[in-house]
Design a protein around this motif. Structure first.
Motif, PDB file in Angstrom:
ATOM      1  N   GLN A 147     -34.515  82.607 -27.608  1.00 13.94           N
ATOM      2  CA  GLN A 147     -34.686  81.527 -26.636  1.00 13.94           C
ATOM      3  C   GLN A 147     -35.860  80.658 -27.058  1.00 13.94           C
ATOM      4  OE1 GLN A 147     -35.458  84.091 -23.356  1.00 13.94           O
ATOM      5  NE2 GLN A 147     -33.310  84.209 -22.739  1.00 13.94           N
ATOM      6  N   PRO A 148     -35.840  79.368 -26.681  1.00 14.86           N
ATOM      7  CA  PRO A 148     -36.987  78.506 -26.993  1.00 14.86           C
ATOM      8  C   PRO A 148     -38.190  78.894 -26.137  1.00 14.86           C
ATOM      9  CG  PRO A 148     -35.408  77.294 -25.679  1.00 14.86           C
ATOM     10  CD  PRO A 148     -34.782  78.617 -26.009  1.00 14.86           C
ATOM     11  N   ARG A 149     -39.368  78.484 -26.567  1.00 16.69           N
ATOM     12  CA  ARG A 149     -40.589  78.770 -25.805  1.00 16.69           C
ATOM     13  C   ARG A 149     -40.488  78.174 -24.406  1.00 16.69           C
ATOM     14  NH1 ARG A 149     -43.733  77.290 -30.832  1.00 16.69           N
ATOM     15  NH2 ARG A 149     -44.175  79.307 -31.753  1.00 16.69           N
ATOM     16  N   TYR A 160     -38.574  79.085 -21.977  1.00 17.45           N
ATOM     17  CA  TYR A 160     -37.257  79.169 -21.327  1.00 17.45           C
ATOM     18  C   TYR A 160     -37.289  80.090 -20.115  1.00 17.45           C
ATOM     19  CZ  TYR A 160     -32.350  80.039 -20.488  1.00 17.45           C
ATOM     20  OH  TYR A 160     -31.124  80.154 -19.889  1.00 17.45           O
ATOM     21  N   LYS A 198     -31.580  73.476 -22.224  1.00 17.05           N
ATOM     22  CA  LYS A 198     -32.526  73.968 -23.221  1.00 17.05           C
ATOM     23  C   LYS A 198     -31.773  74.853 -24.218  1.00 17.05           C
ATOM     24  CE  LYS A 198     -36.507  74.008 -20.149  1.00 17.05           C
ATOM     25  NZ  LYS A 198     -37.497  74.850 -19.496  1.00 17.05           N
ATOM     26  N   LEU A 222     -31.581  75.842 -28.768  1.00 21.13           N
ATOM     27  CA  LEU A 222     -32.192  75.722 -30.073  1.00 21.13           C
ATOM     28  C   LEU A 222     -31.281  74.868 -30.945  1.00 21.13           C
ATOM     29  CD1 LEU A 222     -33.395  79.381 -30.602  1.00 21.13           C
ATOM     30  CD2 LEU A 222     -34.794  77.405 -30.042  1.00 21.13           C
TER      31      LEU A 222
END
Length: 78
Positions: A60-62, A64, A72, A74
């Motif tokens: 997961q992206p930072r 999230y 959201k 990647l």
């Protein structure tokens, strides 16, 4: 039928009456509510499907987990 009666008939019915206006406003309000309900239901189904499809590892992206959202992701695995 006299000409005066014909012109007064078209002049007086150029705008919808009170009942028609109430019906149109009610239908517009109902349409807006249904669109909102549908949108919320769709987002909920997508969120639930994503949760069910998770594997052993989730990337997961930072940030999230602080504020999860469907948009959201990647891009290109980076």
């Amino acid at each position: 039928m006299s000409r005066d009666r014909a012109t007064s008939f078209t002049d007086s019915d150029s705008r919808p009456g009170g009942a028609a206006r109430l019906l149109l406003r009610s239908l517009a309000t109902l349409a807006v509510l249904m669109v909102g309900l549908g949108d919320g239901s769709h987002n909920s189904m997508v969120r639930n499907a994503i949760k069910l499809g998770e594997g052993h590892i989730t990337i997961q992206p930072r940030g999230y987990l602080d504020a999860p959202a469907n948009h959201k992701y990647l891009a290109n695995g980076s």
